[in-house]
Scaffold this motif. Structure first.
Motif, PDB file in Angstrom:
ATOM      1  N   LEU A 158       2.750 -14.891   3.286  1.00 54.31           N
ATOM      2  CA  LEU A 158       3.302 -13.570   2.947  1.00 54.31           C
ATOM      3  C   LEU A 158       4.737 -13.676   2.449  1.00 54.31           C
ATOM      4  N   ARG A 159       5.491 -14.651   2.956  1.00 56.14           N
ATOM      5  CA  ARG A 159       6.844 -14.868   2.429  1.00 56.14           C
ATOM      6  C   ARG A 159       6.783 -15.262   0.953  1.00 56.14           C
ATOM      7  N   GLY A 160       5.864 -16.179   0.641  1.00 57.72           N
ATOM      8  CA  GLY A 160       5.696 -16.592  -0.748  1.00 57.72           C
ATOM      9  C   GLY A 160       5.276 -15.429  -1.630  1.00 57.72           C
ATOM     10  N   ALA A 161       4.344 -14.595  -1.129  1.00 57.97           N
ATOM     11  CA  ALA A 161       3.888 -13.425  -1.891  1.00 57.97           C
ATOM     12  C   ALA A 161       5.024 -12.430  -2.086  1.00 57.97           C
ATOM     13  N   GLY A 162       5.864 -12.259  -1.059  1.00 57.67           N
ATOM     14  CA  GLY A 162       7.005 -11.346  -1.163  1.00 57.67           C
ATOM     15  C   GLY A 162       8.016 -11.817  -2.186  1.00 57.67           C
ATOM     16  N   TRP A 163       8.317 -13.142  -2.163  1.00 61.83           N
ATOM     17  CA  TRP A 163       9.258 -13.683  -3.155  1.00 61.83           C
ATOM     18  C   TRP A 163       8.706 -13.515  -4.561  1.00 61.83           C
ATOM     19  N   LEU A 164       7.417 -13.794  -4.759  1.00 57.26           N
ATOM     20  CA  LEU A 164       6.813 -13.677  -6.082  1.00 57.26           C
ATOM     21  C   LEU A 164       6.847 -12.232  -6.573  1.00 57.26           C
ATOM     22  N   ALA A 165       6.559 -11.277  -5.677  1.00 60.56           N
ATOM     23  CA  ALA A 165       6.613  -9.862  -6.050  1.00 60.56           C
ATOM     24  C   ALA A 165       8.025  -9.465  -6.459  1.00 60.56           C
ATOM     25  N   MET A 166       9.027 -10.008  -5.748  1.00 58.86           N
ATOM     26  CA  MET A 166      10.417  -9.696  -6.093  1.00 58.86           C
ATOM     27  C   MET A 166      10.800 -10.311  -7.431  1.00 58.86           C
ATOM     28  N   PHE A 167      10.372 -11.541  -7.682  1.00 53.22           N
ATOM     29  CA  PHE A 167      10.660 -12.219  -8.953  1.00 53.22           C
ATOM     30  C   PHE A 167      10.031 -11.452 -10.121  1.00 53.22           C
ATOM     31  N   VAL A 168       8.774 -11.040  -9.963  1.00 51.42           N
ATOM     32  CA  VAL A 168       8.088 -10.287 -11.018  1.00 51.42           C
ATOM     33  C   VAL A 168       8.761  -8.940 -11.236  1.00 51.42           C
ATOM     34  N   GLY A 169       9.140  -8.266 -10.124  1.00 49.02           N
ATOM     35  CA  GLY A 169       9.806  -6.965 -10.229  1.00 49.02           C
ATOM     36  C   GLY A 169      11.119  -7.048 -10.986  1.00 49.02           C
ATOM     37  N   ILE A 170      11.938  -8.047 -10.665  1.00 53.61           N
ATOM     38  CA  ILE A 170      13.227  -8.219 -11.349  1.00 53.61           C
ATOM     39  C   ILE A 170      13.008  -8.574 -12.812  1.00 53.61           C
TER      40      ILE A 170
END
Length: 393
Positions: A304-316
């Motif tokens: 879930l940490r990896g998924a959260g980082w990826l979601a943040m990267f895509v969002g930015i």
């Protein structure tokens, strides 16, 4: 894999203007903002969940009562968290009368597949004479699929039509009463018995004249070696063998940690907030069970940490896409800006993810939260160190 057909379709449209591309980018920014906000929520709540689960497991380990004799029920353990290992037991076999098949197990699954047309799509875009052209290659294969494939959605249904329903449906039969020793398992514990294995059909006869057994499948087909669209094949799987079955295997052993409630095993509510109701295949000690649960909690947390980082990267990346659109007319500048934006999104996503994780730990482990918060500054410091200092006037 069966038949294969394909065709190519080319569509074209005018190259979108600057304002049109700017409008599309604005829509992407809104999606990016939503993804960015979701990333914060996912990262923050994940840390609280992980710590609560870890504390609940530690609490469970400290109060669990091992049961040496599972054939008799000790009332003094009522409402306590107990640990026991033993063989699965069911009251009667599970049947599938349509195919003349039965087995003593916790679950019996009938898996039905239909031979159908499947469409695969491969597209590529290119510019020609000021237009954006899209070349799409449609490939049609015949495959065994367990879900109905709606051929009405195909680009070319003529010659690739699938039936609208299956004559035989998949289903899973579950034993009404499942025991380990003298204890009955709750529905949630029975749901955890899902290590399905395929049944061998080699010793069974063909159940009907229009059904042919070949290997470990029953075929509704005139020729299983050359199936036609609409033909069916049926296989069977079992989980939780509850009796020694010749040519299949010995009875399955399980280890359970749950609350004793009379002669039933149910969920145990910990003071830390989580519910404990654990089942693992095989015979395991108390320590081995909790080690497995801690390992599973750790794997889920990092996932879930990896998924959260990826979601943040895509969002930015989506929110900063507008800068790429503004310089889209200048190829060299566009490529440089694209690289810079990706580096910016990577550094900012890493820093903000670490800050969010540290905030999630603040109420539980303040010292670790501060250390992680300091670590969040590292990507920004590295990025700033790569920027050349301004020359002295």
């Amino acid at each position: 894999m069966g038949n294969k057909r394909e065709h190519v379709k080319i569509t074209s449209e005018q190259k979108p203007g600057f304002l049109e591309r700017l409008s599309e980018t604005s829509g992407g920014m809104l999606i990016g903002l939503g993804t960015f906000a979701f990333a914060f929520y996912l990262l923050f709540t994940n840390e609280g969940r992980a710590l609560k689960t870890a504390r609940s497991l530690d609490e469970g380990l400290s109060v669990v009562v091992p049961l040496d004799n599972i054939q008799s029920i000790l009332r003094e353990n009522d409402r306590k968290l107990v640990h026991l290992s033993g063989a699965l037991k069911t009251s009667k076999p599970l049947y599938d009368p349509s195919y003349g098949l039965s087995i003593r197990a916790v679950k019996l699954k009938r898996h039905v597949e239909m031979y159908q047309w499947v469409e695969h799509e491969d597209s590529k875009e290119y510019e020609e004479n000021g237009e954006v052209k899209k070349e799409t290659r449609y490939t049609y294969n015949t495959e065994w699929k367990s879900e109905l494939v709606n051929s009405r959605n195909f680009d070319r249904e003529i010659g690739h039509k699938n039936p609208s329903a299956m004559a035989v449906e998949s289903f899973t039969a579950v034993a009404p009463d499942v025991q380990v020793g003298a204890y009955f398992l709750s529905k949630d514990l029975v749901d955890k018995i899902d290590n399905f294995k395929q049944m061998s059909l080699s010793r069974l006869e063909d159940p009907h004249a229009d059904v042919i057994r070949s290997g470990d499948y029953f075929f509704h087909s005139e020729n299983p070696r050359r199936p036609e669209v609409g033909d069916l094949r049926v296989s069977f799987f079992y989980a939780g063998l509850s009796a020694d079955v010749p040519y299949v295997g010995p009875v399955d052993m399980v280890t359970i940690i749950a609350r004793q409630q009379g002669d039933r095993l149910a969920s145990y509510q910990t003071k830390s907030g989580d519910v404990l109701q654990i089942l693992h295949p095989g015979e395991l000690s108390v320590e081995e069970v909790f080690q497995k649960e801690h390992a599973g909690n750790s794997m889920k947390t990092w996932g879930l940490r990896g998924a959260g980082w990826l979601a943040m990267f895509v969002g930015i990346s989506l929110m900063t896409r507008i800068f790429h659109t503004l310089v889209d007319w200048f190829p060299v500048v566009r490529d440089l800006v694209n690289i810079g934006l990706k580096a910016f999104a990577f550094c900012l996503a890493t820093s903000l993810s670490l800050l969010t994780i540290s905030a999630g730990w603040l109420f539980y482990r303040p010292l670790w939260a501060i250390l992680i918060g300091l670590l969040a500054a590292v990507p920004i410091v590295i990025a700033r160190s790569r920027v050349p200092p301004k020359k002295q006037q």
